[in-house]
Write a protein that holds these residues in place. Structure first.
Motif, short mmCIF file in Angstrom:
data_model
loop_
_atom_site.label_atom_id
_atom_site.label_comp_id
_atom_site.label_asym_id
_atom_site.label_seq_id
_atom_site.Cartn_x
_atom_site.Cartn_y
_atom_site.Cartn_z
N MET A 1 -1.11 -56.39 -16.85
CA MET A 1 0.31 -56.30 -16.52
C MET A 1 0.49 -56.19 -15.00
SD MET A 1 1.51 -53.66 -19.53
CE MET A 1 3.27 -53.87 -19.22
N PRO A 2 1.67 -56.56 -14.49
CA PRO A 2 1.97 -56.35 -13.06
C PRO A 2 1.79 -54.88 -12.70
CG PRO A 2 3.64 -57.74 -14.07
CD PRO A 2 2.77 -57.23 -15.19
N ALA B 1 1.14 -49.24 -14.04
CA ALA B 1 1.12 -47.81 -13.71
C ALA B 1 1.93 -47.01 -14.72
CB ALA B 1 1.68 -47.61 -12.30
N ALA B 2 3.08 -47.56 -15.15
CA ALA B 2 3.91 -46.86 -16.13
C ALA B 2 3.20 -46.76 -17.48
CB ALA B 2 5.24 -47.58 -16.29
N MET B 3 2.56 -47.86 -17.91
CA MET B 3 1.86 -47.84 -19.19
C MET B 3 0.64 -46.90 -19.14
SD MET B 3 3.59 -49.55 -21.33
CE MET B 3 2.37 -49.40 -22.63
N MET C 1 7.21 -40.74 -12.30
CA MET C 1 7.49 -42.01 -11.62
C MET C 1 7.85 -43.10 -12.62
SD MET C 1 4.82 -42.17 -8.40
CE MET C 1 3.34 -41.66 -9.30
N ALA C 2 7.16 -43.11 -13.77
CA ALA C 2 7.47 -44.09 -14.81
C ALA C 2 8.87 -43.87 -15.37
CB ALA C 2 6.43 -44.02 -15.92
N VAL C 3 9.23 -42.60 -15.56
CA VAL C 3 10.57 -42.26 -16.05
C VAL C 3 11.63 -42.74 -15.07
CG1 VAL C 3 12.14 -40.32 -16.45
CG2 VAL C 3 9.86 -40.31 -17.49
N ALA C 4 11.39 -42.51 -13.79
CA ALA C 4 12.35 -42.93 -12.77
C ALA C 4 12.46 -44.44 -12.68
CB ALA C 4 11.93 -42.35 -11.41
N SER C 5 11.36 -45.15 -12.90
CA SER C 5 11.35 -46.60 -12.76
C SER C 5 11.96 -47.31 -13.96
CB SER C 5 9.91 -47.11 -12.55
OG SER C 5 9.38 -46.64 -11.33
N TYR C 6 11.75 -46.76 -15.15
CA TYR C 6 12.11 -47.49 -16.37
C TYR C 6 13.03 -46.73 -17.32
CZ TYR C 6 8.49 -50.71 -14.88
OH TYR C 6 7.74 -51.61 -14.16
N SER D 1 7.12 -48.55 -24.69
CA SER D 1 6.59 -49.77 -24.09
C SER D 1 7.68 -50.82 -23.90
CB SER D 1 5.47 -50.35 -24.96
OG SER D 1 4.39 -49.44 -25.08
N LEU D 2 8.61 -50.91 -24.85
CA LEU D 2 9.70 -51.87 -24.71
C LEU D 2 10.49 -51.63 -23.44
CD1 LEU D 2 11.28 -52.28 -28.28
CD2 LEU D 2 9.64 -53.76 -27.13
N ALA D 3 10.71 -50.36 -23.11
CA ALA D 3 11.45 -50.05 -21.88
C ALA D 3 10.71 -50.58 -20.66
CB ALA D 3 11.65 -48.54 -21.76
N VAL D 4 9.38 -50.50 -20.69
CA VAL D 4 8.58 -51.01 -19.58
C VAL D 4 8.58 -52.54 -19.57
CG1 VAL D 4 6.27 -51.05 -18.55
CG2 VAL D 4 7.14 -48.94 -19.59
N PHE D 5 8.53 -53.14 -20.75
CA PHE D 5 8.52 -54.61 -20.83
C PHE D 5 9.86 -55.21 -20.44
CE2 PHE D 5 5.35 -54.28 -24.63
CZ PHE D 5 4.37 -53.82 -23.78
N GLY D 6 10.93 -54.43 -20.49
CA GLY D 6 12.26 -54.94 -20.17
C GLY D 6 12.91 -55.67 -21.32
#
Length: 278
Positions: free
Chosen positions: A24-25, A30-32, A84-89, A134-139
């Motif tokens: 993944m990018p 990092a979020a996953m 950081m993952a929470v803030a990003s996604y 994971s869906l939140a991270v995938f968009g």
């Protein structure tokens, strides 16, 4: 533990999820990794030798760290990465809370030959939560995509249960629904005796059939998804786990726990990525 340390922890766990996450990018990866590391920390509590009360307190400490991650004041490296993952996604907190509730089911007695409904709830909490996060991270988070994520998560968890059946039984855990045991003519049995029972293969096959049905349900849900390309990491996991399930079904009692070879995982990922770009 630094972010690099978290990545090493995920890699060192030899998870079937690692390759999909690694491809993944960087920001998504990092979020996953943070989500996986948090779940892994909870797993380590549950699987450890500590008595019930100590495990319960340890899970409460992680619940407090989860709260701090959402408040912007985590104190552990995992909590900081999660923050950081929470803030990003904008990861839904209720899914992490549900994950903790699933882990609490594991430290009690409720997961010894549970009812169908209890097993379904357990799968939703310990696996479906990761799918939706994971869906939140995938968009991608439409209703069909949520159905796909939950069905796939159930398939992955049932595959894990079938694969680990003998190992979990030796630990005193028995995730097999009571009805499956009754249908196999086993009835009440101490978990540690299941792996040596002559009808153990029948029980494991029933679990494999359940996992296969869940994969079919995920296939059906995927057909309704408008943006399947965004789901490619999940499709990599799906392909790897389908091969794992086939190995579990074919294994003989006492055989070494099946794994999917690294080159096979790489081939699955390559095919999924090629098709996603077609």
């Amino acid at each position: 533990m630094t972010s690099a340390g978290i990545a090493r922890q995920v890699r060192g766990a030899r998870s079937n999820f690692y390759l999909a996450m690694r491809l993944m990018p960087a920001r998504q990866r990092a979020a996953m990794f943070a989500i996986y590391a948090f779940a892994r920390a909870l797993d380590d509590v549950v699987d450890g030798p500590a008595p019930y009360e100590e495990k319960r307190r340890a899970l409460e400490k992680w619940r407090a760290e989860l709260a701090r991650a959402y408040e912007g004041s985590p104190v552990t490296a995992i909590g900081q990465a999660l923050g950081m993952a929470v803030a990003s996604y904008a990861l839904p907190r209720e899914e992490f809370e549900s994950l903790l509730q699933g882990m609490e089911m594991d430290i009690g007695e409720g997961m010894r030959a549970p009812s169908w409904s209890t097993l379904d709830l357990y799968c939703r909490r310990v696996a479906g939560t990761i799918g939706l996060l994971s869906l939140a991270v995938f968009g991608c988070d439409t209703a069909p995509e949520r159905v796909f994520a939950i069905e796939l998560a159930r398939a992955l968890q049932l595959t894990n249960i079938a694969r680990d059946l003998a190992e979990d039984s030796a630990r005193g855990r028995l995730y097999v629904p009571r009805q499956i045991l009754d249908d196999a003519g086993i009835g009440n049995i101490e978990p540690g005796r299941l792996a040596s029972h002559p009808r153990f293969p029948m029980v494991r096959q029933h679990l494999c059939d359940l996992a296969d049905s869940a994969f079919a349900a995920a296939d059906a849900a995927l057909a309704d998804c408008a943006r399947p390309r965004r789901l490619w990491p999940a499709l990599v996991m799906m392909g790897i786990y389908r091969r794992l399930l086939a190995s579990v079904c074919a294994a003989t009692p006492g055989e070494k726990q099946p794994r999917v070879a690294a080159h096979t995982q790489a081939w699955v990922a390559f095919r999924v990525l090629v098709l996603a770009r077609a």
